[in-house]
Structures are given as structure tokens and as C-alpha cells.
Design an enzyme around this catalytic site. Structure first.
Site, PDB file in Angstrom:
ATOM      1  N   GLN A 302     -25.473  20.525 -16.246  1.00  0.00           N
ATOM      2  CA  GLN A 302     -25.145  21.909 -16.590  1.00  0.00           C
ATOM      3  C   GLN A 302     -24.075  21.940 -17.682  1.00  0.00           C
ATOM      4  OE1 GLN A 302     -26.236  24.878 -15.895  1.00  0.00           O
ATOM      5  NE2 GLN A 302     -24.533  26.096 -16.685  1.00  0.00           N
ATOM      6  N   GLU A 303     -23.134  21.028 -17.591  1.00  0.00           N
ATOM      7  CA  GLU A 303     -22.023  21.040 -18.537  1.00  0.00           C
ATOM      8  C   GLU A 303     -22.426  20.560 -19.925  1.00  0.00           C
ATOM      9  OE1 GLU A 303     -19.147  22.299 -18.241  1.00  0.00           O
ATOM     10  OE2 GLU A 303     -18.758  22.515 -16.107  1.00  0.00           O
TER      11      GLU A 303
END
Ligand code: GLU
Length: 473
Positions: A302-303
């Protein structure tokens, strides 16, 4: 002698050859006092509860350039802002203010730092008005004292049938939320305000632009501000030239949601191509910190989409996208070193879980820790407080998930300690991670089964299934 004159005279004792100016006062006191609005396009508290926002970033650099500290103070109505400046309670205002004819009778403006359009906003599905004639008699609400109210007055000169209401002590974000909820029909917002709010109010739409472009600028008192205004103009010319102004704008408005959204298919491709390099570190770091490694890997995806050189315009970087403050706290010298980034993030996440009350059970504890990882611990605490205010249970993620976006509405954030936050982001963040983690669990379970037929033994597969249902969305 009036208060302003007295202050200025004191600042100037023996040093000013000409009439005293607020610039002398700023330098004599070593402090630039600025009033602003608490909103996503001006000033709010960020992830580590550090002040942030486009006007804040700009004015802080201005204070730095003068060699003084910045004292930034939010006010809760436009009128309160203007009188603070006009009465000499502040040296200036930096609040996304448009230069308007009416305001110029009372205030002086710097050179503009941004151009925006005023947009009439309606709710999707309610019929898009296409001209001023089509909004006669509709319920239009704008902020008292705003450039929007001023524009409507100008339009009314040619279209006397146009009517609207003006309200106070709200932010444009509240009006946009009311349009989205259907409690008012139409409002007016600056284009930058619309763009930011559209992220979490997907129902709002622009009907049409009202009139010409507006220029946003710093505002000063009419008297005693000549030198301070000139100094601000020089500063703005400098940041425009050296690209700092463009960087600030990109930081807040250049957002494309690229890190939030990615299709399942590219995720699966990246599980094959990118994950293998990091997988052992995710496993080890997760085991050391009593986390599920697939969850930790999902956070990394996600990051950064598992890219160790990822950098965002907000200055977070590395595979786990740590902020500089978090990296310092974790004693990580190089955020781009993937191993330190992964181990650091795992420790940080475990630490967030520890800091949350024992009364929160899994998996809610994990979701709340992740939300705190994204929006900041104190903003999460505020969201839990909002749940409590409404008589709900702050230990339950689905209730906190409803409350987080309210941190972007003045009605709510004015009642909690740390104020405005982009509260819709942690919700999307956590939900994305849950999806990635469950896909990853499914993929890795498949593969482990393929390698080790014993994994098909029902006795052995039970814990895996239980784990999946515990944390899957
Ligand atoms: N640019 C607008 C003004 O100067 C912003 C007002 C607002 O959104 O509160 O009035």
C-alpha cells in the site's frame, strides 16, 4: 495613542527613521503572528501532529526568511480573520483569501500565490444546473464574508431573481458535506477546495464556474504594513522563481491517488516480481513483533508498491514510506534501506498497538493501529472520541471507521483536541491493506499447498482458515 500605534512605537524606539511599520514590530519581537483557517487547503495538524497545509507551509518559509518564529492562529470565521488583521491582533492573514474589491477597502494584499476558480457545486443525481437562470429560487448557501458571497452579489446586479443564504462559523468543507448529504442544494467553493474535498465526498460535482479567476494572496492591515507587504512580495517572487511554491502546491494538490489504488491484477503480478526480494524480511520482522507477515507485506505494498526507492511529494520515503520524524524516532539513518525500513515499520506498528487501550480486541486493534500509522495516533484518538460523543463503542473498528472522515468536518473537528485531519485517507488505507493481505494469504496458502501436499491435511489447514476469517475484510 491606539493599541496598534503604541505597539509600533515600542517596536521602533530609537531605530526607525520613517513611520513605523509592522515589519519593525515583527523583527523587534522576533515573531510573525499570522491568522488562518483550519482547513485542508490552508492549515491543519498533520500525521505527527505537526502543523501543515499549503498556507502554513508558505508562511512558515516567509517567517524563516525574516529570521523570526511563526505564531499561527486559526480563527473560526472570515470576519474574525479580517478584524484580527485590521485591529493589529495579527501581522497578517494567510488563509487562501481571494483578492476582492470589497476587501481592498479594508485590507492590503500581497502579490498572488495561486489562481483559483469559483465553482458552483451540486449533488450528483439532482440535475446539473447549466446557467445562472437555472438556479433562481434554489437553496444556495455560502459563507458570510466570502469571495463567493461577493460574486453572488455581483451576479445579482444583473439577475435580481438570484437568492441565497449566508452562514457563519463554518468552513467551505462543511457546506460541501451538506451538499453531498442533500441538506442544502448548492454551494460555491474555490476549485482547490473542491478538488481536495472531492476525495471523500464522491457525490459532489461542479455545475459551472462563476465568473473569472480569483487570485489568492496574503492579507495585511491597510496601515503600517507597507514594508511588511513589500517583504512578502519579494519572498513570493523568490519562491516562485526557485520552484518552492510549485513544490508546495504539488504536495497538496498534485495528488493522484496513485498509491491508494491499484488493480488486483497488478498486485498479483507484483507478488511474483517484487515481493520475493523482501519476503524473508517481512517474515522475520513480523515474527519479531508478533505481527502477521502478510499484513506487514500488505502495508509495504500500500505504501510503495514494494519499491524501496519510492518518494512521495510529502517527503515520506522508502519501501514502508516512513516520515522523517518516524525514522528519527526509530533511529533509522537511511529510510531507503529496505531492511531497516521494514524492521522499523514493524516495530512502529507493534508500538502503536501497544499504545492503544487493552480493551480493543483483534482484529480491530490491528486496523486501528494501521489507521494511526496513516493519519497519526492523536487523530485516531480524536476519531475514537467522536464515537464516544455519539454514544458508540470506540473499541470497534467499524464505528471508528465511520467517525474518521468526520475529522474533516468542522462541526466535528472543532470538538476534538487535534482538529482537522484528512480522515477519509486512513479508512481507504486500512481497507486497501485488508484486501491486499487477504489476497496474499490466499496466494501464499495456495502456493504452500502446492509445495507441501501435507498442507491439505484438514488438521493443518484449520489455523490458516481461522486466521483468514479473523482478519479478512
Ligand atoms: N477564497 C475564498 C475567500 O477568500 C475562501 C473562503 C472559504 O472557503 O472560506 O473568501
Amino acid at each position: 495613542m491606539g493599541r496598534v500605534a503604541l505597539l509600533l512605537a515600542v517596536a521602533c524606539l530609537g531605530t526607525c527613521s520613517e513611520a513605523p511599520d509592522w515589519l519593525d514590530h515583527v523583527k523587534a519581537t522576533g515573531k510573525l503572528v499570522v491568522v488562518t483557517r483550519n482547513s485542508p487547503t490552508t492549515y491543519y495538524l498533520g500525521h505527527d501532529t505537526e502543523p501543515t497545509g499549503p498556507d502554513y507551509d508558505l508562511v512558515r518559509r516567509f517567517a524563516d526568511s525574516l529570521g523570526v518564529t511563526l505564531d499561527i492562529q486559526p480563527r473560526d470565521s472570515l470576519e474574525a480573520l479580517f478584524s484580527a488583521v485590521a485591529n493589529g491582533d495579527a501581522h497578517m492573514a494567510a488563509a487562501g483569501l481571494s483578492i476582492t474589491d470589497r476587501r481592498q477597502s479594508r485590507l492590503t494584499f500581497s502579490e498572488p500565490y495561486q489562481q483559483v476558480r469559483q465553482q458552483l457545486v451540486y449533488k450528483l443525481g439532482t440535475g446539473r444546473p447549466r446557467s445562472v437562470e437555472e438556479i433562481f429560487g434554489r437553496d444556495i448557501v455560502v459563507l458570510r464574508g466570502s469571495s463567493h458571497a461577493e460574486t453572488l452579489r455581483q451576479i445579482k446586479a444583473d439577475h435580481p431573481r438570484l437568492t441565497w443564504r449566508e452562514v457563519d462559523r463554518k468552513e467551505v468543507g462543511d457546506l460541501l458535506a451538506e451538499v453531498a448529504a442533500g441538506s442544502i442544494e448548492l454551494t460555491v467553493a474555490d476549485s482547490n477546495e473542491f478538488d481536495v474535498h472531492r476525495n471523500f465526498l464522491p457525490e459532489i460535482r461542479v455545475a459551472f464556474d462563476l465568473g473569472v479567476d480569483d487570485a489568492l494572496a496574503f492579507a495585511f492591515a491597510k496601515d503600517h504594513s507597507r514594508n511588511l507587504t513589500t517583504e512578502a512580495d519579494r519572498f513570493l517572487a523568490r519562491v516562485r522563481r526557485d520552484g518552492r511554491l510549485a513544490r508546495i502546491q504539488d504536495r497538496y494538490y498534485g495528488h493522484t491517488d496513485e498509491l491508494d489504488y491499484v488493480g488486483t491484477r497488478s498486485f498479483i503480478r507484483h507478488v511474483d516480481k517484487r515481493l520475493p526480494k523482501y519476503q524473508d524480511w517481512f517474515r522475520e520482522a513480523a515474527a519479531q513483533n508478533e505481527l502477521d507477515w502478510r499484513l506487514l507485506a500488505a502495508v509495504g505494498y500500500q505504501e510503495s508498491h514494494w519499491r524501496e526507492r519510492a518518494v512521495s511529494p510529502t517527503g515520506v520515503r522508502g519501501i514502508m514510506m516512513l516520515t522523517e520524524a518516524t525514522a528519527d524516532y526509530l533511529d533509522i539513518a537511511d529510510r531507503e534501506d529496505p531492511r531497516s525500513s521494514i524492521f522499523g515499520a514493524a516495530r512502529f506498528l507493534a508500538r502503536l498497538k501497544e499504545r492503544l487501550p487493552d480493551t480493543i480486541r483483534e482484529p480491530d486493534l490491528t486496523w486501528m493501529a494501521l489507521a494511526a500509522y496513516n493519519v497519526g495516533f492523536y487523530h485516531l484518538r480524536d476519531a475514537r472520541a467522536i464515537v464516544e460523543l455519539g454514544g458508540g463503542n470506540p473499541d470497534v473498528w467499524i464505528e471508528v471507521r465511520e467517525a474518521l472522515p468526520l475529522l474533516a468536518q468542522k462541526k466535528w473537528y472543532s470538538r476534538v483536541k487535534y482538529g482537522y485531519a484528512r480522515g477519509w485517507e486512513p479508512v481507504r488505507y486500512v481497507e486497501n491493506i485488508r484486501s491486499y493481505a487477504s489476497i496474499l494469504r490466499w496466494l501464499t496458502a495456495e502456493r504452500e499447498r502446492a509445495i507441501d501436499p501435507a498442507a491439505d491435511d484438514p488438521k493443518l489447514s484449520v489455523p490458516a482458515a481461522a486466521e483468514l476469517s479473523d482478519v479478512a475484510p
